[in-house]
Design an enzyme around this catalytic site. Structure first.
Site, PDB file in Angstrom:
ATOM      1  N   GLY A  39       0.826  -1.199   0.000  1.00 55.56           N
ATOM      2  CA  GLY A  39       0.000   0.000   0.000  1.00 55.56           C
ATOM      3  C   GLY A  39       0.858   1.245   0.000  1.00 55.56           C
ATOM      4  O   GLY A  39       1.904   1.299   0.657  1.00 55.56           O
ATOM      5  N   GLY A  41      -0.660   4.555   0.294  1.00 52.16           N
ATOM      6  CA  GLY A  41      -1.365   5.722   0.800  1.00 52.16           C
ATOM      7  C   GLY A  41      -0.522   6.428   1.843  1.00 52.16           C
ATOM      8  O   GLY A  41       0.701   6.236   1.922  1.00 52.16           O
ATOM      9  N   ALA A  43      -0.214   6.041   5.092  1.00 52.66           N
ATOM     10  CA  ALA A  43       0.491   5.144   6.000  1.00 52.66           C
ATOM     11  C   ALA A  43       1.612   4.422   5.272  1.00 52.66           C
ATOM     12  O   ALA A  43       2.751   4.358   5.749  1.00 52.66           O
ATOM     13  CB  ALA A  43      -0.482   4.148   6.635  1.00 52.66           C
ATOM     14  N   HIS A 265     -20.675   8.676   6.724  1.00 52.77           N
ATOM     15  CA  HIS A 265     -20.380  10.110   6.663  1.00 52.77           C
ATOM     16  C   HIS A 265     -21.660  10.876   6.327  1.00 52.77           C
ATOM     17  O   HIS A 265     -22.358  10.535   5.376  1.00 52.77           O
ATOM     18  CB  HIS A 265     -19.318  10.370   5.590  1.00 52.77           C
ATOM     19  CG  HIS A 265     -18.666  11.708   5.697  1.00 52.77           C
ATOM     20  ND1 HIS A 265     -19.351  12.882   5.497  1.00 52.77           N
ATOM     21  CD2 HIS A 265     -17.381  12.060   5.972  1.00 52.77           C
ATOM     22  CE1 HIS A 265     -18.525  13.898   5.647  1.00 52.77           C
ATOM     23  NE2 HIS A 265     -17.322  13.427   5.931  1.00 52.77           N
ATOM     24  N   ARG A 329     -19.798  12.679  13.277  1.00 50.42           N
ATOM     25  CA  ARG A 329     -20.416  12.152  12.062  1.00 50.42           C
ATOM     26  C   ARG A 329     -21.523  11.149  12.342  1.00 50.42           C
ATOM     27  O   ARG A 329     -22.536  11.128  11.645  1.00 50.42           O
ATOM     28  CB  ARG A 329     -19.337  11.517  11.190  1.00 50.42           C
ATOM     29  CG  ARG A 329     -18.373  12.546  10.629  1.00 50.42           C
ATOM     30  CD  ARG A 329     -17.217  11.898   9.910  1.00 50.42           C
ATOM     31  NE  ARG A 329     -16.355  12.922   9.319  1.00 50.42           N
ATOM     32  CZ  ARG A 329     -15.246  12.665   8.670  1.00 50.42           C
ATOM     33  NH1 ARG A 329     -14.831  11.408   8.526  1.00 50.42           N
ATOM     34  NH2 ARG A 329     -14.514  13.638   8.144  1.00 50.42           N
ATOM     35  N   HIS A 400     -18.304   5.480   4.527  1.00 50.46           N
ATOM     36  CA  HIS A 400     -17.096   6.259   4.263  1.00 50.46           C
ATOM     37  C   HIS A 400     -15.827   5.574   4.767  1.00 50.46           C
ATOM     38  O   HIS A 400     -14.944   5.242   3.989  1.00 50.46           O
ATOM     39  CB  HIS A 400     -17.246   7.631   4.911  1.00 50.46           C
ATOM     40  CG  HIS A 400     -16.068   8.533   4.743  1.00 50.46           C
ATOM     41  ND1 HIS A 400     -15.504   8.807   3.518  1.00 50.46           N
ATOM     42  CD2 HIS A 400     -15.330   9.244   5.655  1.00 50.46           C
ATOM     43  CE1 HIS A 400     -14.485   9.638   3.665  1.00 50.46           C
ATOM     44  NE2 HIS A 400     -14.349   9.901   4.951  1.00 50.46           N
ATOM     45  N   GLU A 424      -5.717   2.873   8.287  1.00 49.36           N
ATOM     46  CA  GLU A 424      -7.101   2.404   8.360  1.00 49.36           C
ATOM     47  C   GLU A 424      -7.196   0.885   8.394  1.00 49.36           C
ATOM     48  O   GLU A 424      -8.207   0.333   8.835  1.00 49.36           O
ATOM     49  CB  GLU A 424      -7.899   2.946   7.167  1.00 49.36           C
ATOM     50  CG  GLU A 424      -9.388   2.694   7.253  1.00 49.36           C
ATOM     51  CD  GLU A 424     -10.155   3.203   6.049  1.00 49.36           C
ATOM     52  OE1 GLU A 424     -11.391   3.034   6.022  1.00 49.36           O
ATOM     53  OE2 GLU A 424      -9.532   3.768   5.127  1.00 49.36           O
ATOM     54  N   ARG A 434     -15.054   7.511  14.123  1.00 49.97           N
ATOM     55  CA  ARG A 434     -13.872   8.350  13.872  1.00 49.97           C
ATOM     56  C   ARG A 434     -14.281   9.813  13.797  1.00 49.97           C
ATOM     57  O   ARG A 434     -15.183  10.175  13.042  1.00 49.97           O
ATOM     58  CB  ARG A 434     -13.201   7.947  12.555  1.00 49.97           C
ATOM     59  CG  ARG A 434     -12.019   8.831  12.202  1.00 49.97           C
ATOM     60  CD  ARG A 434     -11.336   8.365  10.938  1.00 49.97           C
ATOM     61  NE  ARG A 434     -12.090   8.609   9.735  1.00 49.97           N
ATOM     62  CZ  ARG A 434     -12.087   9.757   9.051  1.00 49.97           C
ATOM     63  NH1 ARG A 434     -11.384  10.788   9.500  1.00 49.97           N
ATOM     64  NH2 ARG A 434     -12.777   9.895   7.948  1.00 49.97           N
ATOM     65  N   LEU A 440      -6.203  11.023   8.438  1.00 54.06           N
ATOM     66  CA  LEU A 440      -4.919  11.452   7.905  1.00 54.06           C
ATOM     67  C   LEU A 440      -3.882  11.501   9.019  1.00 54.06           C
ATOM     68  O   LEU A 440      -2.713  11.151   8.832  1.00 54.06           O
ATOM     69  CB  LEU A 440      -5.050  12.822   7.244  1.00 54.06           C
ATOM     70  CG  LEU A 440      -6.076  12.942   6.110  1.00 54.06           C
ATOM     71  CD1 LEU A 440      -6.063  14.351   5.522  1.00 54.06           C
ATOM     72  CD2 LEU A 440      -5.803  11.914   5.025  1.00 54.06           C
TER      73      LEU A 440
END
Length: 638
Positions: A39, A41, A43, A265, A329, A400, A424, A434, A440
């Site tokens: 991955g 992203g 992280a 979300h 949320r 989300h 995540e 969350r 982020l």
């Protein structure tokens, strides 16, 4: 019993003391160790860049054609940190408290405090990389408010924060690729974890261009592959986002924690048609200036500009006067659903509420509002054909983020030694809900500031003999992957993969979505099991496995979703309480708020895979949650 390996001592000194006690790897020895990072992203990119900078030899795997296309790029609103630039009383402790409270007291205190503690370092790191955060008149970084907090602590770059942060991590990763410290593998999908004597020592991947099954060995595996929201079919995730890597690790011994904790979300563009393939997020930051409302009267179908002020119900401001439109949320999402269920939804479908900027435009001027949100407004107009400067946006909740994920201890290591899980893909920081702008934060905290210490501790504490891909474990893994793909191709059924995915999503949204009950969850388990049985008899996959085949890719992922969806329903059924995004209708207060059961469910539920091929079953384990620093109280935002 699950041992989270939480250090002793006061919470404010746990991480500092743990870092001191961590074993270290001599800089000259680090080049001897191969680290596989799956991955790219926030992280994955930050971890790969950091470890390579330290001297480890890193292999980085990306399912996309470029590391820059990781789904972190889609994050819009911002990233939290406790800098207290607005001088409104923020602190590391306040951020810690808000995050624990926002997760409805179902997160691990020690991990959340560490996340809050390193938050300020993240901002410094990203500014040094050149991330163009918004700035206020005096030149300081600007902040805005997000849900679940009464201070402004969210750093942002218009509505492109994820993109800008990812570019910062990507350029750090690219630097290491250029120096030869990172070997990059694009268009690879991880299909299996390879273990030797119970220790993670490699992965099996499929080259998505030519179909070749490949083996890669290493001394540790870092899984940074995001969440599993696409099990619902319609979500804000990219179509390529999937849970295969994480779920395949579950089949190799990694426990899956809190799978029922998914985040809905509240600020998304509503569903517009039966064959829509995904949904679009409208940043939570819009709730700073946008006011959410519905008509006071049922069935009021007038255009919004024709409904006078006295006939509008600004329901979040009415119910939650302290937080108003900036409630967390899960709370905002449920209240939107309640209004629609009452028959007061808006738009052609009646499944939406208004997000109105007229007051903000009148107060600040269109130019000021545009400076904050222009790209978000442009995106909304392109998708819906309506100008949000003149007509209120229509929004509705959508799947989300996923707070559940592979169980990890304080060192981010799963129940499989050598398999570390970041971002995540793990469960550790967010509890049952969350807070906005913390995803982020977690991804970069894990990659830049946690794993460099804890991975060194693992390597320094472990006997890791050299193993090549000629080892029998790698041969067996390749064989199992090839047989699984061949089995899918040979079904020769009549129903397309997307049809099964859409059917699964309908079950999940209806019965395991914003509101759950015992009867519905039991039905979901039965329906998913029947759908999975039909899938293995009747799915249609064209093409071959020896070259590019998008249908085969989707089929393998949907096969995993069909098992994971059932696990999510089972987890929700077992958790007989309401907390955060997990709302059991049988467990709510008189005013429809979530009602926790701290006596029986103040724990993490971690599921061990005990099934066989295509016949899944799981065993439930728990990790007790202790709250020594934040008192367990009923969450209230009123």
């Amino acid at each position: 019993m699950l041992d989270a390996k939480i250090p002793n001592g006061p919470i404010k000194s746990k991480w500092e003391q743990h870092r001191f006690n961590c074993k270290r790897v001599n800089p000259a020895n680090r080049r001897k160790y191969d680290i596989l990072v799956v991955g790219t992203g926030l992280a994955g990119a930050s971890a790969a860049a950091s470890l390579a900078e330290m001297g480890y030899k890193v292999k980085s795997f990306c399912i996309q054609d470029s590391a820059r296309r990781a789904h972190s790029i889609a994050a819009q609103g911002g990233i939290n940190a406790a800098k207290n630039y607005p001088n409104d009383g923020d602190s590391v402790w306040n951020l810690f408290y808000d995050t624990v409270k926002g997760g409805d007291y179902r997160s691990r205190e020690s991990n959340v405090y560490r996340l809050s503690e390193v938050s300020n370092n993240i901002i410094d790191q990203c500014v040094a990389q050149g991330v163009p955060f918004a700035r206020e008149y005096g030149g300081m970084l600007d902040n805005r408010s997000f849900g679940g907090a009464q201070v402004s602590r969210t750093f942002y770059a218009k509505g492109q924060t994820g993109q800008q942060l990812l570019i910062g991590a990507y350029q750090a990763l690219s630097r290491q690729i250029g120096k030869g410290n990172v070997e990059m593998f694009h268009r690879r999908e991880m299909l299996d974890l390879v273990t030797v004597d119970g220790v993670a020592r490699g992965i099996t991947t499929r080259n998505l261009v030519n179909g070749e099954i490949e083996s890669h060995s290493g001394h540790a595996v870092l899984l940074c592959t995001g969440g599993y929201g696409n099990v619902f079919y319609l979500s804000t995730n990219a179509m390529n986002s999937n849970a295969t890597a994480a779920y395949r690790c579950t089949k190799k011994g990694a426990y899956f924690a809190n799978p029922c904790y998914t985040q809905i979300h509240p600020t998304c563009i509503p569903v517009s048609g039966e064959y829509q393939s995904k949904l679009t997020l409208m940043s939570e930051s819009l709730r700073n200036d946008g006011r959410i409302w519905v008509p006071k009267n049922k069935g009021d179908n007038r255009p919004p500009l024709e409904i006078p002020e006295e006939e509008r119900d600004y329901y979040l401001e009415r119910i939650y006067p302290s937080f108003g439109n900036l409630v967390p949320r899960d709370v905002a999402s449920r209240q939107a659903k309640f209004r629609v269920d009452e028959g007061r939804g808006v738009g052609k479908t009646g499944i939406a509420v208004y997000l109105d900027f007229s007051d903000a435009i009148a107060r600040l001027g269109k130019k000021a509002v545009s400076a904050k949100y222009s790209n978000l407004f442009e995106m909304y107009e392109k998708i819906t054909g309506e100008d949000p400067y003149t007509v209120p946006m229509k929004i509705y909740p959508a799947v989300h983020y996923t707070m559940g994920g592979l169980w990890v201890d304080y060192n981010l290591q799963s129940t499989v030694p050598g398999l570390h899980v970041l971002g995540e893909a793990n469960f550790s920081d967010h509890g049952a809900n969350r807070l906005g702008a913390s995803a982020l934060m977690q991804g970069l905290a894990d990659g830049y500031f946690v794993i460099p210490y804890t991975l060194g501790n693992y390597i320094g504490s472990s006997d890791l003999p050299e193993i090549s891909t000629d080892h029998e474990a790698f041969k067996l893994s390749r064989k199992e992957v090839e047989e699984s793909l061949s089995k899918l191709l040979n079904i020769k059924g009549e129903k397309l993969v997307d049809e099964y995915h859409r059917d699964l999503g309908a079950i999940m949204w209806e019965r395991v979505g914003m509101s759950r009950n015992e009867e519905g969850l039991k039905k979901a388990i039965t329906e998913i099991s029947a759908l999975r049985e039909d899938f293995w008899k009747n799915v249609k996959i064209s093409g071959e496995g020896t070259h590019l085949n998008a249908e085969l890719e989707k089929a393998a992922r949907v096969a995993d979703f069909l098992e994971l969806g059932e696990l999510m329903a089972r987890d929700a059924l077992e958790r007989k309480e309401s907390c955060g995004g997990h709302f059991r209708e049988e467990h709510q207060s008189q005013d429809n708020e979530a009602k926790r059961d701290d006596e029986n469910f103040c724990h993490v539920a971690a599921w061990e895979y005990t099934g066989s091929k295509n016949n899944p079953s799981w065993s439930r384990h728990t990790e007790k949650l202790d709250f020594e620093s934040v008192k367990l109280v009923t969450r209230s935002y009123k």
